[in-house]
Design an enzyme around this catalytic site. Structure first.
Site, PDB file in Angstrom:
ATOM      1  CB  SER A 270       0.442   4.655  -0.456  1.00  0.00           C
ATOM      2  OG  SER A 270       1.383   5.441  -1.180  1.00  0.00           O
TER       3      SER A 270
ATOM      4  CE  LYS B  78      -1.447 -20.518   2.623  1.00  0.00           C
ATOM      5  NZ  LYS B  78      -2.198 -21.483   1.816  1.00  0.00           N
TER       6      LYS B  78
ATOM      7  CB  THR C 287      -0.735 -29.822   7.211  1.00  0.00           C
ATOM      8  OG1 THR C 287      -1.258 -29.489   5.920  1.00  0.00           O
ATOM      9  CG2 THR C 287       0.390 -28.868   7.577  1.00  0.00           C
TER      10      THR C 287
ATOM     11  CB  SER D  10       7.933 -26.327   1.962  1.00  0.00           C
ATOM     12  OG  SER D  10       7.370 -25.824   0.778  1.00  0.00           O
TER      13      SER D  10
ATOM     14  CG  ASP E 200     -15.881   0.957  -7.164  1.00  0.00           C
ATOM     15  OD1 ASP E 200     -17.102   1.162  -7.032  1.00  0.00           O
ATOM     16  OD2 ASP E 200     -15.034   1.861  -7.193  1.00  0.00           O
TER      17      ASP E 200
ATOM     18  CG  ASP F 130      -2.492 -23.137 -11.833  1.00  0.00           C
ATOM     19  OD1 ASP F 130      -1.570 -22.322 -11.597  1.00  0.00           O
ATOM     20  OD2 ASP F 130      -3.274 -23.543 -10.952  1.00  0.00           O
TER      21      ASP F 130
ATOM     22  CE  LYS G  42       9.407   4.902   3.260  1.00  0.00           C
ATOM     23  NZ  LYS G  42      10.411   5.037   2.173  1.00  0.00           N
TER      24      LYS G  42
END
Lengths: 324, 324
Positions: free
Chosen positions: B35, B60, B82, B85, B179, B217, B279
Site C-alpha cells: 500500500s 497455523k 492438542t 482455544s 532488508d 515476556d 481493506k
C-alpha cells in the site's frame, strides 16, 4: 466516441479498450479473489473482482481517470468539478491530482468530515452547499461559470462509463469461461460499462445488476422502460440510492439480463461473510451482488459467476469495538 | 530432522523445504500485499505476507499440516490431540480432516461457542476442561492414553516450527531484496521458523519479533537468555499471551536481531490502518508487527520490510454496527 453532450451516447468496446490504455498507469489491475467456503454456501463458483482494492478504495477511480485524461490540455487547465458526497468525489480529486489540474467537489454541508477529508487529501477544493439537488446543481454551475471547469458527472457521461467498463473487461480477459457477471447498480455507470464490455467480448455471458429491494428503482425502470424515481428510502447500501439516467437505462435494456434485488438482512450477511471468511472489508453497496446471490441461490446454482466487489470505503466511525 | 522428543531440537532449512513440499497441496501460497499510502505513513517500504488469507484464516494451518502429514500411517491412524482455544485447534482439525484421521482438541469450558464451532466444522472432537493449565494437560494426556493419539503442541515441536517457517521462505523467495522481516511472537513457533528460514536463505536480512508491551515476556527472555514468565495481563492481542519454550528461545537467540514492543493504542491504530487503507481484516495479534513499525518509525526508516500478517480471525461478535 460520441460526445458527452448527446444525452443517449454510450461508449463501445473500442472506447473501453481506449480507456484501459489511457488509465493503465493510474489505477490498479485488481486481483480476482475466490473462497471455497463461500462457494460451498452459495452453491456456485464465484470470482470476486476486487475493486475495493482499487485506488481510493472503489472502481470510481477508473471512470474519473478516463474522463480527466480525455480532456484536451486547454480544458484540463481550467480544472474539473463534480457533486458527490462519496467515492466519485475522491476519485475525481485523485484523477485531477495525477494530471496536476484543479478540482472542485460540491458536497452537502452535512457531509461527514471523513468524506470531506477524503477529497481534500488529494488537494481538491470542497464547496459546501445546502443538501438539496437544486443547491448542488447551482453550486456546480457556479464553479463551471467562474472557473471554466468541466463538469464530470458521477455516471451520466460516456467517458466515465467507458472507464468503469474496464473492470469487467479485465475480469473477462482473466476468466473467459464465466457464465455470468453481476455488478451493483446505483446510477448505472458501472453496470452500463460492465454490460457493454462483457456482451462485446463474450456474447454468451450474461450480465446481471444487483440492488437493494429498498431502493429498487433500477429494477422497476428496467421493467417499465422509463426512468422510475425512488421515494425517500433507507438502505444500508447508501451508494445505491441514485436513480438511472436515460443513457444508463438504455445501456441496461440493451445488455443486461435482469436486475436482482435483495433484503437489508442479506446485505449485512454478505458483508459479514466477506469479512469473516475472506477477510475483506467491503462497503455495503459492494456487498449487494453477493447478497443477491445468497437470496437467489436456485437461480444461480452451479454457475461460474464474476462478482464485482465495487468498493471498500466502510465508514469505520460506524463500526465499533465491543470490549469483551 | 531431530525428533520432537529432544527438548531443544530445531528444524533446519532442509526441514523447512521438506515441509514446503509436504504441505503444498494443503495450504495456500498466500499473496504479498502493498500500500503506497501505508508506506508513506510509516516511512518504509512494506510487503505484507497475507497469512490472514491462509486456510483457517491463519499461518497455523502450515505447522499443523506439516506435523500431521509427517506421521507414519500407524501413528496417524490413532489420531492427534492438542490443547488450544484459538487458531492451532482449528488448524489441527483441518489438517486431520485432510488426512482423514481423528482429532481431539482440548478447550477450556469457557471458550467462546464460535471457537468450538471452528474446530467442530472440520469434524474434530472438542473435549472441555477446567480453564487451568493442569486440567488442560491432564485432559490431553488422557486422550493420548485412551486413544493413542499423538500430541501436536501449538509451537514447541520441530515439525510445527518447520511448517510455520514456510511462510517466510515463500516471502524471501518472492522478495529476495528485503532488508528485514518482522513477525509476531507468542510462543515463538512462527518467529523461530521465520528466523531459521530467512537467515539460511538470505543471511544479510534481519529478522525482528513483535509483541505487545503488555505481554513483553519474549523481549525479556531474549534479553536474559532464560524463559521469563508473564504476570496475568490484558492485551487486545490475546494470541500473543503465551510464553516461549527453551526450544523457541534458543531459535530466537540464534537468529533474531531483536524483539520490538508496542502499545495497545498502536495495535488498534494498526488494525484500523489495515481495515481502512488496505481493506484487510487482520486480528489484533496479526497487526502487532505493523503497530511496532508505527511506534518505532526512526529505527526502520527507509527499509524494505517483509511484515507477516499472521491471521484474520477477528471475533466479529466483538465488532458491532452503529446505526447512524
Amino acid at each position: 466516441m460520441a460526445s458527452a453532450g448527446d444525452a443517449l451516447a454510450l461508449p463501445d468496446l473500442a472506447a473501453i479498450r481506449a480507456a484501459q490504455r489511457r488509465i493503465t498507469a493510474l489505477v490498479h489491475r485488481t486481483p480476482v479473489l475466490t473462497s471455497a467456503s463461500v462457494d460451498a454456501d452459495v452453491g456456485a463458483s464465484l470470482h470476486f473482482k476486487g475493486e475495493h482494492l482499487q485506488k481510493i478504495g472503489a472502481f470510481k477511480a477508473r471512470g474519473a481517470c478516463n474522463a480527466v485524461f480525455s480532456l484536451d490540455d486547454a480544458e484540463a487547465a481550467r480544472g474539473v468539478v463534480t457533486h458527490s458526497s462519496g467515492n466519485h468525489g475522491a476519485a475525481l480529486a485523485y484523477a485531477a491530482a495525477r494530471r496536476g489540474i484543479p478540482a472542485w467537489v460540491v458536497m452537502p454541508e452535512n457531509a461527514p468530515a471523513v468524506k470531506q477529508a477524503n477529497v481534500r487529501r488529494f488537494g481538491a477544493q470542497v464547496r459546501l452547499c445546502a443538501p438539496t439537488v437544486a443547491a448542488r446543481e447551482s453550486a456546480c454551475a457556479e464553479v463551471a461559470r467562474e472557473c471554466g471547469a468541466t463538469l464530470i458527472h458521477p455516471f451520466d457521461d460516456p467517458r466515465v462509463i467507458a472507464g468503469q467498463g474496464t473492470a469487467a473487461l479485465e475480469l473477462v480477459e482473466d476468466l473467459p469461461e464465466l457464465d455470468a457477471v453481476i455488478a451493483p447498480c446505483g446510477g448505472g455507470g458501472l453496470l452500463s460499462g460492465t454490460a457493454i464490455a462483457v456482451r462485446a467480448v463474450a456474447p454468451r455471458m450474461q450480465v446481471f445488476g444487483a440492488e437493494p429491494a429498498n431502493a429498487d428503482d433500477a429494477a422497476r425502470s428496467f421493467a417499465s422502460g422509463r426512468v422510475e424515481t425512488l421515494a425517500p428510502t433507507t438502505t444500508i447500501a447508501d451508494g445505491l440510492r441514485t436513480t438511472l439516467s436515460p443513457r444508463t437505462l438504455a445501456a441496461l435494456r440493451a445488455g443486461v439480463e435482469g436486475i436482482v434485488t435483495c433484503s437489508e438482512d442479506a446485505i449485512v450477511a454478505a458483508m459479514r461473510m466477506l469479512f469473516e471468511r475472506m477477510k475483506q472489508v467491503v462497503e455495503p453497496s459492494g456487498a449487494v451482488p453477493l447478497a443477491c446471490l445468497l437470496e437467489h441461490r436456485a437461480r444461480f446454482a452451479g454457475l461460474r459467476i464474476g462478482v464485482v466487489l465495487s468498493g471498500g470505503n466502510v465508514g469505520l466511525d460506524r463500526l465499533c469495538w465491543q470490549h469483551a
